[in-house]
Enzyme design. Structure first.
Site, PDB file in Angstrom:
ATOM      1  N   ASP A 181      23.946 -11.294   5.583  1.00  0.00           N
ATOM      2  CA  ASP A 181      24.586 -11.727   4.584  1.00  0.00           C
ATOM      3  C   ASP A 181      25.394 -11.960   3.765  1.00  0.00           C
ATOM      4  O   ASP A 181      26.142 -12.726   3.444  1.00  0.00           O
ATOM      5  CB  ASP A 181      23.222 -11.213   3.107  1.00  0.00           C
ATOM      6  CG  ASP A 181      23.391 -12.251   1.258  1.00  0.00           C
ATOM      7  OD1 ASP A 181      23.389 -13.124   1.678  1.00  0.00           O
ATOM      8  OD2 ASP A 181      24.264 -11.293   0.770  1.00  0.00           O
ATOM      9  N   MET A 230       7.747   4.431   5.440  1.00  0.00           N
ATOM     10  CA  MET A 230       7.967   3.049   5.552  1.00  0.00           C
ATOM     11  C   MET A 230       9.662   2.932   4.949  1.00  0.00           C
ATOM     12  O   MET A 230      10.422   2.111   4.333  1.00  0.00           O
ATOM     13  CB  MET A 230       7.482   2.586   4.525  1.00  0.00           C
ATOM     14  CG  MET A 230       5.692   2.521   5.218  1.00  0.00           C
ATOM     15  SD  MET A 230       6.120   1.329   6.822  1.00  0.00           S
ATOM     16  CE  MET A 230       6.497  -0.080   5.934  1.00  0.00           C
ATOM     17  N   GLU A 231      10.220   4.259   3.970  1.00  0.00           N
ATOM     18  CA  GLU A 231      11.172   4.080   3.156  1.00  0.00           C
ATOM     19  C   GLU A 231      12.538   4.564   3.849  1.00  0.00           C
ATOM     20  O   GLU A 231      12.847   3.365   3.222  1.00  0.00           O
ATOM     21  CB  GLU A 231      10.892   5.754   2.154  1.00  0.00           C
ATOM     22  CG  GLU A 231      10.230   4.982   0.676  1.00  0.00           C
ATOM     23  CD  GLU A 231       8.976   5.229   0.982  1.00  0.00           C
ATOM     24  OE1 GLU A 231       8.509   4.870   0.507  1.00  0.00           O
ATOM     25  OE2 GLU A 231       8.631   5.893   2.790  1.00  0.00           O
ATOM     26  N   MET A 268       0.834  -1.159  -0.017  1.00  0.00           N
ATOM     27  CA  MET A 268       0.153   0.142   0.034  1.00  0.00           C
ATOM     28  C   MET A 268       0.990   1.481   0.262  1.00  0.00           C
ATOM     29  O   MET A 268       0.417   2.149   0.442  1.00  0.00           O
ATOM     30  CB  MET A 268      -0.810  -0.056   1.162  1.00  0.00           C
ATOM     31  CG  MET A 268      -1.972  -1.409   1.349  1.00  0.00           C
ATOM     32  SD  MET A 268      -2.876  -1.023  -0.103  1.00  0.00           S
ATOM     33  CE  MET A 268      -3.530  -2.891  -0.038  1.00  0.00           C
ATOM     34  N   HIS A 272       2.773   4.746  -1.406  1.00  0.00           N
ATOM     35  CA  HIS A 272       2.958   4.402  -2.576  1.00  0.00           C
ATOM     36  C   HIS A 272       4.461   5.054  -3.136  1.00  0.00           C
ATOM     37  O   HIS A 272       5.563   5.572  -2.678  1.00  0.00           O
ATOM     38  CB  HIS A 272       2.387   6.672  -2.536  1.00  0.00           C
ATOM     39  CG  HIS A 272       0.733   6.663  -2.097  1.00  0.00           C
ATOM     40  ND1 HIS A 272       0.759   6.316  -0.674  1.00  0.00           N
ATOM     41  CD2 HIS A 272       0.277   7.048  -2.989  1.00  0.00           C
ATOM     42  CE1 HIS A 272      -0.644   6.239  -0.409  1.00  0.00           C
ATOM     43  NE2 HIS A 272      -0.616   7.082  -2.045  1.00  0.00           N
TER      44      HIS A 272
END
Length: 160
Positions: free
Chosen positions: A128, A113-114, A76, A78
């Protein structure tokens, strides 16, 4: 500030929020994470002695790339035109690497969110690159430290 959940429509199904009517403002978010590992692992990162290469350089690029693609992996979110992304690392003690991401834009929706995605992917990249020597590493906690801009105003962890 409203407690109403905006990501659901009248049928209680998920939707992407319409930001058409929102004002364009300068927005910034800062998130942090940590990764705890064996002292030898952190020392090898610090000294650049990890066989796969410069762990922090690769993690920094991965974090930047992740912030730019957040809309692609979080359903959700953008797509945003980001104006700045910075990833910083801190050797907090002999076993803990701190990671911090700052993300900026001028737009109609925030970049929390970024920033969270950037710092999470940077931490996963460290894992990793070092997992061959330390599978027991622990990532977290990961959290939003601050955000500014937008109609809901500013947020600073510990103040709200």
């Amino acid at each position: 500030m409203s407690d109403q959940l905006t990501h659901f429509n009248e049928q209680n199904r998920a939707r992407m929020v319409d930001v058409s009517e929102k004002d364009i403002t300068k927005r910034e978010a800062v998130a942090e994470s940590k990764i705890v590992m064996k002292p030898e692992t952190l020392q090898r990162i610090r000294e650049g002695r990890v066989e796969k290469g410069d762990v922090l350089a690769v993690a920094q690029v991965a974090g930047v790339m992740a912030a730019k693609k957040t809309w692609d992996i979080i359903p959700m979110c953008h797509p945003l035109s980001l104006t700045g992304i910075d990833i910083r690392f801190t050797f907090e003690n002999e076993t803990t690497l701190g990671l911090e991401a700052s993300v900026r834009t001028t737009g109609k929706t925030g970049v929390e969110m970024e920033a969270l995605t950037a710092v999470s992917v940077a931490a996963l990249t460290v894992y990793d690159m070092c997992k061959a020597m330390d599978k027991g590493m622990v990532i977290g906690p990961t959290c939003l430290l601050s955000k500014s801009g937008g109609k809901n105003g500013d947020f600073r962890r510990g103040e709200n």
